[in-house]
Structure formats: C-alpha cells, structure tokens
Design a protein around this motif. Structure first.
Motif, PDB file in Angstrom:
ATOM      1  N   ALA A  36       0.847  -1.199   0.000  1.00 32.21           N
ATOM      2  CA  ALA A  36       0.000   0.000   0.000  1.00 32.21           C
ATOM      3  C   ALA A  36       0.876   1.241   0.000  1.00 32.21           C
ATOM      4  O   ALA A  36       1.895   1.278   0.683  1.00 32.21           O
ATOM      5  CB  ALA A  36      -0.903  -0.018   1.230  1.00 32.21           C
ATOM      6  N   ARG A 179      10.385   2.646   1.769  1.00 31.62           N
ATOM      7  CA  ARG A 179       9.667   3.925   1.762  1.00 31.62           C
ATOM      8  C   ARG A 179      10.667   5.050   1.919  1.00 31.62           C
ATOM      9  O   ARG A 179      10.774   5.669   2.960  1.00 31.62           O
ATOM     10  CB  ARG A 179       8.638   3.961   2.881  1.00 31.62           C
ATOM     11  CG  ARG A 179       7.532   2.980   2.612  1.00 31.62           C
ATOM     12  CD  ARG A 179       6.579   2.816   3.769  1.00 31.62           C
ATOM     13  NE  ARG A 179       5.876   1.562   3.627  1.00 31.62           N
ATOM     14  CZ  ARG A 179       4.720   1.435   2.970  1.00 31.62           C
ATOM     15  NH1 ARG A 179       4.144   2.477   2.441  1.00 31.62           N
ATOM     16  NH2 ARG A 179       4.158   0.255   2.851  1.00 31.62           N
ATOM     17  N   VAL A 187      11.476   7.784   5.544  1.00 36.54           N
ATOM     18  CA  VAL A 187      10.997   6.413   5.392  1.00 36.54           C
ATOM     19  C   VAL A 187      11.174   5.582   6.620  1.00 36.54           C
ATOM     20  O   VAL A 187      10.237   5.291   7.324  1.00 36.54           O
ATOM     21  CB  VAL A 187      11.845   5.681   4.366  1.00 36.54           C
ATOM     22  CG1 VAL A 187      11.256   4.323   4.181  1.00 36.54           C
ATOM     23  CG2 VAL A 187      12.032   6.469   3.162  1.00 36.54           C
ATOM     24  N   THR A 189      11.602   5.934   9.536  1.00 33.58           N
ATOM     25  CA  THR A 189      11.443   7.177  10.263  1.00 33.58           C
ATOM     26  C   THR A 189      12.112   7.164  11.615  1.00 33.58           C
ATOM     27  O   THR A 189      12.180   6.136  12.256  1.00 33.58           O
ATOM     28  CB  THR A 189       9.963   7.424  10.503  1.00 33.58           C
ATOM     29  OG1 THR A 189       9.404   6.160  10.820  1.00 33.58           O
ATOM     30  CG2 THR A 189       9.297   8.021   9.320  1.00 33.58           C
ATOM     31  N   GLY A 340      13.192   1.879  11.894  1.00 33.84           N
ATOM     32  CA  GLY A 340      12.640   0.580  11.530  1.00 33.84           C
ATOM     33  C   GLY A 340      11.637   0.744  10.414  1.00 33.84           C
ATOM     34  O   GLY A 340      11.436   1.847   9.913  1.00 33.84           O
ATOM     35  N   ASN A 342       8.046  -1.321   8.113  1.00 41.60           N
ATOM     36  CA  ASN A 342       6.985  -2.317   8.118  1.00 41.60           C
ATOM     37  C   ASN A 342       7.569  -3.657   7.693  1.00 41.60           C
ATOM     38  O   ASN A 342       8.206  -3.739   6.648  1.00 41.60           O
ATOM     39  CB  ASN A 342       5.897  -1.947   7.095  1.00 41.60           C
ATOM     40  CG  ASN A 342       5.134  -0.689   7.462  1.00 41.60           C
ATOM     41  OD1 ASN A 342       4.844  -0.451   8.623  1.00 41.60           O
ATOM     42  ND2 ASN A 342       4.793   0.103   6.450  1.00 41.60           N
ATOM     43  N   SER A 380       5.016   0.743  13.016  1.00 39.47           N
ATOM     44  CA  SER A 380       6.018   1.796  13.180  1.00 39.47           C
ATOM     45  C   SER A 380       5.386   3.103  13.634  1.00 39.47           C
ATOM     46  O   SER A 380       5.902   3.800  14.498  1.00 39.47           O
ATOM     47  CB  SER A 380       6.719   2.072  11.850  1.00 39.47           C
ATOM     48  OG  SER A 380       7.419   0.948  11.444  1.00 39.47           O
ATOM     49  N   GLN A 383      -1.370   4.019  12.120  1.00 38.01           N
ATOM     50  CA  GLN A 383      -1.938   4.003  10.772  1.00 38.01           C
ATOM     51  C   GLN A 383      -3.216   3.188  10.799  1.00 38.01           C
ATOM     52  O   GLN A 383      -3.424   2.389  11.714  1.00 38.01           O
ATOM     53  CB  GLN A 383      -0.947   3.392   9.780  1.00 38.01           C
ATOM     54  CG  GLN A 383      -0.501   1.986  10.159  1.00 38.01           C
ATOM     55  CD  GLN A 383       0.445   1.370   9.142  1.00 38.01           C
ATOM     56  OE1 GLN A 383       0.108   1.223   7.985  1.00 38.01           O
ATOM     57  NE2 GLN A 383       1.642   1.016   9.581  1.00 38.01           N
TER      58      GLN A 383
HETATM   59  C1  LIG Z   1       4.031   1.350   6.858  1.00 36.01           C
HETATM   60  O1  LIG Z   1       3.038   1.191   5.869  1.00 36.01           O
HETATM   61  C2  LIG Z   1       2.020   2.166   5.882  1.00 36.01           C
HETATM   62  C3  LIG Z   1       1.024   1.839   4.803  1.00 36.01           C
HETATM   63  O2  LIG Z   1       0.581   0.520   4.931  1.00 36.01           O
HETATM   64  C4  LIG Z   1       2.585   3.551   5.678  1.00 36.01           C
HETATM   65  O3  LIG Z   1       1.584   4.520   5.783  1.00 36.01           O
HETATM   66  C5  LIG Z   1       3.664   3.801   6.712  1.00 36.01           C
HETATM   67  O4  LIG Z   1       4.296   5.032   6.435  1.00 36.01           O
HETATM   68  C6  LIG Z   1       4.692   2.697   6.691  1.00 36.01           C
HETATM   69  N1  LIG Z   1       5.651   2.952   7.737  1.00 36.01           N
HETATM   70  C7  LIG Z   1       6.968   2.869   7.544  1.00 36.01           C
HETATM   71  C8  LIG Z   1       7.816   3.230   8.701  1.00 36.01           C
HETATM   72  O5  LIG Z   1       7.466   2.496   6.504  1.00 36.01           O
END
Ligand SMILES: *[C@@H]1O[C@H](CO)[C@@H](O)[C@H](O)[C@H]1NC(C)=O
Ligand SMILES: *[C@@H]1O[C@H](CO)[C@@H](O)[C@H](O)[C@H]1NC(C)=O
Ligand SMILES: *[C@@H]1O[C@H](CO)[C@@H](O)[C@H](O)[C@H]1NC(C)=O
Length: 564
Positions: A36, A179, A187, A189, A340, A342, A380, A383
């Motif tokens: 996603a 990300r 990303v 974060t 870290g 997802n 993380s 959400q």
């Molecule tokens: C984890 O995934 C969600 C979407 O499923 C996203 O909004 C979020 O930023 C992601 N978190 C990280 C730390 O990548």
C-alpha cells in the motif's frame, strides 16, 4: 552458398535464443502487488542501470545460529566465548562451488560480481533493466512512493536458473520495497515526534524524564565507567545529525556532575557525515547521543553516520552498517538503532538475510538493540489497519527489541509497538514466556495477529516525555526511540563492569534476559496497553507481554544476575 546460409541462420537462431533466459529459469520470489502506498508507473527504461545485490547461500547458517546460542546462553559451557571475525566468516562465507557456479553464470552473461560483505556472502552486479529483465525473467518497473514522490525500480517477481537455486538466496532490490523519503522527514522514520516544552531547565520532577530521573528509577550508576575498550555504537541514518553543541548544553543542564565536554566520536560510511550547523541537528540523533553519552557515564560512544550512498541495494544502509561493524576486529559491544520499517515491505528471504546478519554481530559479542516502533499494534507509526502490523527488524529473533513505558509508576506506553512477526517463528528462549501470555489472552484478537510468530518487544524502558536539547532549546520527546538508547546504556554499563572483572561483554542478550535470572532482574510491567487498528491493543500483563516485553531494567539486580 547453401551451407553458408544455413550457417548464418543457425548463428541467428543462437543469438535470438537468449542463452540463459528461457533455458531453465524457475520462479524464485514473488509478491502479489506492491505494498500500500506505492503506485506503478509502468516498465522502467530499458537502458536504466541497476545495481543488484545477490545474497549467496552461506556455508552453514544453521551452524552460525547454533554457535550464537552456544555463546549467548548463560547455562552453556561456552557462554561469553564470542567468535572471531574468521570464525563467523567460516560459517557465512559461501562454499567455493557456490561462488564458482554463480560466477560462471554471470560470466556467461557478460557480468562480473563485486564482493559486498566481509565474508563474500553478498555480491553486487551492475546491469541494465533490459538485461536484468532477461536474466531474471523479470519486469522491472518504476514504482512511486505516493507520500514522498520518490521513485524506485522493482519487479513483482523474478526467476533464477534452477541449477542456481541451491546457491542464491535472493536478488535485491526486487520484490522488497523501501519507503525512501525525499529528504528528512523520512521512510525508516525516526520513531519519535518532538513536542517543544520550553527552555533549558534542570527538571525538578520526573514529569519530564532526565538522566537523573532514569538513574533513580532504574538504579543506574552515576559514577564513570572505566573501560576504554568498551563502547556503544549509535546508528544514524537519513541525514539525522548528532549535534555536539546540543549535547554540551544537555550535559550542562542535566548532568552537571559530568564534564560538559564529554562527547561522542564520529564514524561514517556510505558517504555519511555529521555537519554541526544548528539547523542540521536531527532530533533523533540528538536524543540518541544524549541518552547514551549522558546516561552510560564514561562509556565511549560512537555516532555512526550512514550516508545515502547505500551499497546494500536500497536497504538504506541497514545491511551496510552491519557489514561495517562485522569488518572490525572488535565490533562495538552495543549497537542501538531507533529506526525501523513495516515487516510486510520486506520479502521473507531479505528479512531472513538481514536477521542472519544481526546473528553474526551477536556471535561476535555485540548486543543489538532496536526500538520496537511507535504505533502500538499498528506498527512503526499509527496508521489505519484491520490486522495488526508487525515492525521490522523487531521480529528478528537475534536482536533485542525495546518497547516503551510511561510514568514513574511505570505502565506500558500506548505508543509502544508490539506484537508477533509474520516472518519469524518463536525462538526457543521465548516459547514458554509467549505461551503463558497467549494463554491469558485467550481468543481476544484472534485472526488479527499471527500466534506462531516471534513476539516483540523483549524489554522496555521509559519512552514518554524524555527531555532533550534540540537546536539549542529544551524539548521533550516520546517514542521507543528514547527507550532503545536508555536500555543500551544500561547494557553498556554492565559490560563495563564485566570487562573490568576480566569477563566477556553480554553480546546477544535474549537467552540471558529470558532466563530465570534475567526475568527476575527486570521490573515486570503489568499495566498499560498499545492501541491501534481500531482496538485497545494488547494489555500488558504479569510476565512477558507484547507491550513492555519482560519489563524495564533494575541495574543492581542485573549486576547480580550477571554474577557481579
Ligand atoms: C508502513 O506502511 C504504511 C502503509 O501501509 C505507511 O503509511 C507507513 O508510512 C509505513 N511505515 C513505515 C515506517 O514504513
Ligand atoms: C525561552 O527563552 C527565550 C529567551 O529567554 C524567551 O523569549 C522564550 O519565551 C522562552 N520560551 C519558553 C517556551 O519559555
Ligand atoms: C505466521 O508466522 C509464520 C512464522 O511463524 C509464517 O511462516 C506464516 O507465514 C505466518 N502467517 C501469515 C498469515 O503471515
């Protein structure tokens, strides 16, 4: 004439046959769709250069894991006999036949590999999208991370020759997504939002936590450590810079018993740096050095700044920093990381590979600590979700995941990420602790989490309202980002005493922490919960729980538990 024509025709056929593409390729990894938040923009330009990483099958990874437990389990005869670089490399280096088979295949395709890890279990190749599509029967496409607008090139599946299945664990970056942010914020974060609280003051009460509060709460000594060979590595990513002036102001305000010129050393890789302009200070990096230098009194602290020139194929330096430490003759005895992602963004093979890299560090005698995440059961960060979201790398069984507590009568902090991995199974050291919790939980949340997965966090520390100095001002921050350096400092101070007594540092902590002596040395946190995904989250409970793990440190008890 005819002969020549035939000859030419067969040459043509050969040229079109794509020698190794169609021959014996077998699907190796695939994912249904991009995670996603990522949108496909279609096929990547065929001449675009790809820097791919291949993880080769290691000689004996099970042997390495067994050796890790052997040196990390207090009841073992070999407890504390950590492995040398050569001993670890012997387990993880690929076999000669693996190297030969992979190199021959690459050579047939006009490619040469570069060694990317000390043991040679990661290699790199550079090729084009067109060639990679052919070589791996892949469809490399451009995916945009919608939130940051950053593009990355990935394929949703790829194949390798059947004859190489036993030699190649994975190719990266392929089906794992990162990300990556455009600039900070990011990303992977920093796990803590900043809440400005006011100007520099020595906190009189513990509504905002300071080193003095933590020393009192956990019995952490204020006296200086003595061992210069002992150290903490603080991992820095995504242009988070540790500001020396902020540290000095912090020590002046909150550690008046220490020299305010106590500071960290800087190490860099992947083009990392640590500019000192006030506006370049990073809240995460400031927090991390202030609660190591300012809490692990006298323990040498290295801020390791990982730049953007990743060599690990878009893993944002997560593997690079491990390889960097593994290459040292004596790696830092503690590494704390407050970043870290997802777990579901990673492929199983990639998560496994990185987890085995942490196992190598543990075998070398490094305690690897990670913040568990700040989104409660939603991962993380907070959400929306229907099933609970595990974080990476907290699910890896070969590291210590640190959750957060709040208040002087500690409770689990609502932000504390915790739950169960969808990739890693339950390690032996956790089996009974986890089973006891699940027994109490009963059928609550059944279907929302994976009951067979490794549970995290392992332990916890204060992670709410922690005072820091940032850009010259006093503020307080919350997040498991606070908890990981705090717990790391406690471990580093224990290591100082152990080394002073001629003993080994603690290394991989979990078999000790989950032992009867370890459990008894921690403050069991039995209240609090970690909401997310439209639920109130898991409740903390007596014993291990997926909010606060086994609990928070009690220095005197831990000292006794390690035999001092
Ligand atoms: C984890 O995934 C969600 C979407 O499923 C996203 O909004 C979020 O930023 C992601 N978190 C990280 C730390 O990548
Ligand atoms: C911080 O100190 C400055 C200068 O002394 C003052 O102007 C400002 O109002 C203070 N901010 C807070 C939140 O106390
Ligand atoms: C649950 O976790 C196990 C690892 O213990 C994993 O093999 C399995 O695929 C996971 N199930 C789901 C639905 O993710």
């Amino acid at each position: 004439m005819v002969k020549v024509a035939i000859f030419l025709a067969s040459l043509l056929t050969l040229a079109l046959a794509k020698p190794h593409a169609a021959r014996d390729l077998r699907l190796h990894e695939r994912r249904e769709r991009a995670p996603a938040g990522f949108a496909s923009k279609g096929p990547a330009a065929s001449d675009k250069v790809l820097r791919l990483r291949l993880a080769l099958r290691q000689t004996d990874i099970k042997g390495l894991q067994d050796a890790l437990y052997d040196v990390s389990t207090p009841s073992s005869a070999n407890y504390g006999q950590h492995l040398s670089k050569e001993e670890v490399n012997a387990f993880v280096a690929p076999k000669a036949e693996t190297v030969a088979a992979v190199n021959a295949w690459l050579a047939e395709n006009g490619l040469t590999a570069t060694k990317m890890s000390p043991a040679g279990d990661w290699i790199g190749i550079q090729t084009t999208v067109e060639k990679a599509n052919e070589l791996f029967d892949a469809q490399f496409s451009t995916f945009t991370h919608e939130e940051s607008g950053v593009d990355s090139i990935r394929t949703l599946e790829y194949s390798i020759p059947e004859s190489l299945k036993e030699h190649i664990n994975l190719v990266h970056p392929t089906i794992s997504f990162t990300r990556r942010p455009l600039g900070p914020p990011t990303v992977s974060t920093p796990l803590s939002p900043i809440v400005p609280q006011g100007n520099l003051t020595a906190a009189a009460s513990c509504s905002t936590f300071t080193p003095a509060c933590l020393q009192s709460l956990y019995g952490i000594p204020t006296t200086a450590a003595t061992e210069s060979t002992n150290s903490i590595a603080v991992a820095g990513f995504i242009e988070q810079y540790a500001n020396a002036a902020d540290l000095k102001s912090f020590l002046t305000a909150d550690r008046s018993d220490m020299s305010s010129s106590t500071t960290f050393t800087l190490e860099t890789l992947d083009g990392g740096s640590n500019p000192q302009t006030t506006s370049k200070a990073g809240v995460e990096a400031d927090l991390d050095v202030q609660y190591t230098v300012g809490l692990a009194t006298g323990v040498p602290t290295a801020f390791i700044s990982v730049g953007d020139n990743y060599q690990d194929g878009d893993l944002e330096g997560f593997l690079d920093i491990v390889n960097y430490l593994l290459d040292k003759d004596t790696p830092n005895q503690v590494m704390t990381t407050s970043y870290g992602e997802n777990e579901s963004d990673m492929s199983v093979a990639l998560a496994d590979s990185l987890c085995n890299a942490y196992a190598q560090l543990g075998a070398r005698g490094t305690s690897v600590l990670f913040a568990s995440g700040d989104g409660g059961v939603s991962g993380s960060q907070s959400q929306s979700c229907t099933t609970f979201v595990p974080t990476f790398p907290s699910g890896c069984p070969f590291l210590t995941s640190v959750g957060a507590t709040t208040g002087t009568s500690e409770k689990g902090a609502t932000l504390s990420a915790g739950g169960f991995s969808n990739i890693f199974g339950t390690p032996d050291y956790q089996t009974s602790a986890k089973a006891a919790y699940l027994q109490t939980l009963g059928s609550t949340y059944s279907g929302k989490y994976n009951a067979s997965g490794r549970g995290y966090p392992d332990v916890a520390a204060i992670g709410q309202s922690v005072g820091i100095v940032y850009e010259g001002r006093s503020t307080s921050v919350s997040g498991t980002s606070c908890a990981s350096p705090i717990f790391a400092s406690v471990i580093a101070l224990l290591n100082d005493r152990l080394i002073a007594a001629g003993q080994s540092p603690l290394g991989f902590l979990n078999p000790f922490l989950y032992s009867d002596a370890g459990v008894a040395a921690l403050n069991d946190i039995t209240s609090g919960n970690n909401p997310g995904c439209s639920t109130t989250g898991f409740p903390a409970a007596a014993g291990w729980d997926p909010v606060t793990g086994l609990g928070t440190p009690n220095f005197a008890n831990l000292l006794a538990a390690v035999g001092l």
